[in-house]
Design an enzyme around this catalytic site. Structure first.
Site, short mmCIF file in Angstrom:
data_model
loop_
_atom_site.label_atom_id
_atom_site.label_comp_id
_atom_site.label_asym_id
_atom_site.label_seq_id
_atom_site.Cartn_x
_atom_site.Cartn_y
_atom_site.Cartn_z
N HIS A 111 1.03 -1.22 0.04
CA HIS A 111 -0.37 -0.30 -0.34
C HIS A 111 0.81 1.43 0.21
CE1 HIS A 111 0.64 0.29 4.45
NE2 HIS A 111 0.20 2.00 4.36
N ASP A 112 2.00 1.21 0.52
CA ASP A 112 2.59 2.35 0.61
C ASP A 112 3.50 2.86 -0.92
OD1 ASP A 112 1.62 3.67 2.30
OD2 ASP A 112 3.24 2.93 4.14
N GLU A 115 3.33 4.82 -3.25
CA GLU A 115 3.56 6.96 -2.46
C GLU A 115 4.85 6.69 -2.07
OE1 GLU A 115 0.60 7.15 0.18
OE2 GLU A 115 2.10 8.87 1.37
N ASP A 116 5.95 6.41 -1.61
CA ASP A 116 7.28 6.05 -1.13
C ASP A 116 8.25 5.73 -1.98
OD1 ASP A 116 5.79 6.94 0.51
OD2 ASP A 116 5.59 5.79 2.60
N ASP A 177 -4.37 0.15 8.22
CA ASP A 177 -3.36 1.55 7.97
C ASP A 177 -3.25 2.59 9.14
OD1 ASP A 177 -0.97 2.41 6.78
OD2 ASP A 177 -2.87 3.72 5.65
MN MN Z 1 0.45 3.38 5.30
#
Ligand code: MN
Length: 765
Positions: A111-112, A115-116, A177
């Protein structure tokens, strides 16, 4: 390490090209962190056993883990742990606490990543397929999510919810989360803690509740409280620990007769005691203004029974109820039947309160195993049972949760709503305190508490809502704005000539009604705005007044409008008329300052005091401490009279109060003539601190709330916002602490406001 759990197949076989190249030599390859990560992953795989139908499923989860682990490599959390421990923990919550499947576990692990790291949604799609990729996309925040811009936050929230309407799992993973972030919040800097904890209580706790995730909702509330009000949280926690032995002792007395009786009747069951959550205790203390010791329902007994397949669950719930109430007398007004009519989020159970030993009321919750799982796992369990066709029997057609989702989709599809409005609207959609009402042909509808006739009209159909003029509630004619109550039977009355009014927005609580009214007004409003503008401009031209900003500063509040558009459209629709416009325009800033009223007393004793050597003037300005008589409650402007009481204070009555008449007759010597005076300002400067979630219009709302109060004047108002939180101080003049309390309560109830407290007070002239 991995050999301890062969079933999980946890030997770290890293696919070539992903991680292999960067591995350190074997001897050091598993340092402490890596070992921990590996252990956590092994455990996750074990926990996934019930959802993995084939070795392939295990493989897909492994691939997702390797990919994420590699992508986050070298990055640490605030706690100092490797970043990957976060996606791992989220995946674990997703499978263990929410009960989702393989794809959700994969999405949680990933999930990240987008984004990261430098990977894109396309990369994910390429490796893990379109479904997982779209879930990860839904979980990825928009660019600049950590900016201080409130609307960005709202945009992110909207994005998540748009995905929600296609795939509820995204929302559930988001909750997981957030849950892990809350559990590890201690490692974050203080101001971030505040922001995250506030968001959690404002949006995520109601969201979890709406989706039936009670356990998680409770944890959200408790953790949020822990960071928002640490002292109060710790105090309650400590007191709960201190009183634990007492409770256990009581339960040991309370349970055995029930256990015996249920066994006699061959019922398979589990019985347990639940202590109220810290948050719900705290809330009750606040709401009822009571101390911890005064809360009598600190715990509840829960009975979860395994139903016999031959008898409907519903009947069995009532059977258990009747067995228990054979032993302990029930409190008649405390039966909550969510078996016949489940809550909108799917919750089913029978709650009752009975008189236990030692005269103590005890709440007993009765659930079947199925009901219990729905209560614990909410949405996921709900679908599971729905798919398996094991529904609780004749529960009344479509489930409320399905209806909610359908409603949500409808709301989400409403055009051109800005993100902030959307978020507020969604918040409305989360309301869970409910009433059940009926249509004329007996169909039941679940509505939020506080709903009005108008809400109900829109609940039936937007066409009915748009044409509504009133209702027959239980056969009695009732206006549109009236609140409806549980059990009401409502027939909406319509007229072809009726149509939505701007005011309607002040008298509804459901998002559905709001959306439809706004849609109508928007269509209609564009014409009205033009008409209103023409009207106003013509009036101003007649007076030769140029349309400057300061004109609107006077006009808008005077006509209770928050924007030019609102003002114009109200004017165009004929809702407001320009009566008194001249007076409003003439108003200058000074006249806005409220007058402070005080009482002046003539000293009736001055004639008596001449013998003491002082003369008239010293007594002239005499001021007494005074209290307003409760029998007649005079307010400034009333003709009043005072009576000197034994303690020296003066009690002030209306002149026509019958008590005043009686007192005058009996104790004429105690009369103190009094009149209101507006010359002398007697008020207190009080400073209150406000904190909450930043949103558009908060400043305006606060100012409106405070200046709306008679006799209250704002001296200073400082608000600053950061990270989506606003903090501010408001200095105001109040006449009494009572005034202050009223103001503080009102401010506290404003949307988004989290905390209000008084900091200092001094007396001014
Ligand atoms: Mn997260």
């Amino acid at each position: 390490m991995s050999d301890s759990s062969p079933s999980s197949g946890a030997v770290l076989t890293v696919p070539a090209g992903l991680a292999g190249a960067e591995r350190k030599p074997a001897a050091e390859s598993y340092d402490k962190d890596e070992l921990m990560v590996q252990q956590q992953f092994d455990e996750l795989l074990e926990r996934c056993a019930p959802i993995c139908k084939s070795e392939e499923d295990y493989d897909r989860i492994r691939q997702a883990f390797y990919f994420a682990n590699e992508a986050h490599k070298g990055v640490k959390r605030h706690s100092g742990e490797p970043y990957i421990t976060h996606p791992l923990a989220v995946a674990r919550i997703v499978v263990v606490e929410i009960g989702l499947g393989v794809k959700s576990v994969m999405a949680a692990l990933l999930h990240d990543v987008v984004e990261d790291t430098d990977y894109t949604v396309e990369d994910i799609e390429h490796r893990f397929g379109a479904k997982v990729a779209s879930m990860v996309d839904g979980l990825t925040k928009l660019e600049g999510a950590f900016s201080q811009d409130i609307s960005k936050q709202a945009e992110n929230f909207k994005k998540m919810l748009l995905t929600l309407s296609d795939d509820i799992r995204v929302c559930l993973i988001k909750i997981a989360d957030r849950l892990h972030n809350m559990r590890t919040l201690g490692a974050m800097p203080k101001h971030k803690q505040m922001k995250i904890a506030s968001e959690t209580i404002y949006l995520f706790a109601p969201l979890a509740h709406r989706l039936g995730l009670y356990t998680i909702k409770t944890e959200f509330e408790d953790l949020s409280l822990k960071y928002r009000f640490p002292d109060e949280y710790n105090q309650i926690k400590q007191k709960l620990a201190d009183t634990e032995p007492q409770r256990l002792q009581f339960i040991e007395k309370f349970n055995p007769p029930i256990i015996e009786k249920l066994k006699e009747n061959n019922i398979e069951f589990e019985i347990s005691g639940r202590v109220k959550s810290v948050y719900s205790i705290w809330k009750k203390m606040k709401r009822k203004q009571v101390s911890f010791e005064e809360i009598y329902d600190l715990f509840a007994i829960r009975i979860v029974f395994k139903p016999s397949p031959l008898i409907p669950e519903k009947s069995q719930c009532w059977h258990v109820y009747s067995l228990i109430t054979d032993i302990y007398k029930p409190k008649p007004d405390r039966i909550r039947d969510w078996v016949n009519i489940p809550k909108a989020n799917g919750y089913e159970a029978l709650h009752c309160t009975v008189m236990g030993p030692e005269g103590i009321w005890v709440e007993v919750q009765i659930r079947s195993v199925r009901m219990d799982e729905i209560a614990e796992r909410g949405f996921a369990a709900h679908w599971k049972y729905k798919m398996e066709g094991k529904g609780g029997g004749e529960v009344g057609g479509d489930n409320e949760l399905d209806q909610w989702l359908a409603q949500l989709r409808e709301a989400l599809n409403s055009p051109s709503e800005d993100a902030v409005e959307f978020m507020d609207n969604f918040k409305l959609n989360l309301q869970v305190s409910e009433i059940v009402v009926f249509t004329p042909n007996g169909e039941s509808k679940t509505m939020p508490k506080g709903a009005t006739v108008l809400d109900f009209a829109y609940e039936i159909h937007s066409k009915i809502g748009n044409r509504a003029i009133g209702a027959k509630v239980n056969y009695k004619i009732t206006p549109l704005y009236a609140e409806i109550h549980t059990g009401d039977q409502i027939e909406i009355l319509t007229s072809q000539n009726a149509h939505p009014q701007v005011e309607w927005l002040d008298h509804i609580t459901t998002a559905k009604a709001r959306t439809h009214i706004k849609q109508f007004l928007k269509r209609d409003g564009e014409n009205n705005i033009l008409r209103g503008q023409e009207l106003f401009e013509a009036e101003m031209k007649k007076r030769g007044v140029p349309l400057q900003a300061r004109v609107f500063r006077k006009v808008l509040p005077a006509y209770h409008s928050s924007s030019k558009d609102e003002f114009y459209s109200k004017l165009g629709a004929g809702i407001i008329r320009l009566d008194g416009l001249d007076k409003i325009l003439k108003q200058n800033a000074a006249s806005k300052i409220m007058k402070y009223w005080t009482l002046q007393f003539a000293n009736p004793f001055r004639f008596l005091s001449s013998s003491s050597g002082t003369d008239g003037h010293s007594a002239e300005a005499d001021e007494y401490e005074y209290v307003m008589a409760e029998c007649c409650n005079p307010i400034p402007g009333d003709e009043v009279v005072g009576f000197k009481m034994d303690d020296g204070k003066v009690e002030v009555h209306k002149k026509n109060c019958h008590n005043a008449v009686k007192l005058s007759a009996q104790h004429g010597d105690r009369i103190v003539p009094a009149k209101w005076s507006s010359e002398k300002v007697m008020s207190y400067l009080a400073v209150i601190e406000v904190r909450g979630i930043d949103r558009v219009g908060i400043l305006y709302d606060l100012a409106k709330i405070i200046s709306g109060e008679l006799n209250i004047n704002i001296r200073e108002l400082h608000i600053h916002s950061h990270d989506g939180i606003f903090e501010g101080t408001i200095s105001l003049y109040v006449r009494s602490s009572e005034d202050l309390k009223v103001i503080m309560d009102k401010v506290r109830s404003a949307k988004g406001v989290e905390k209000v407290n008084r900091t200092e007070a001094s007396m001014v002239d």
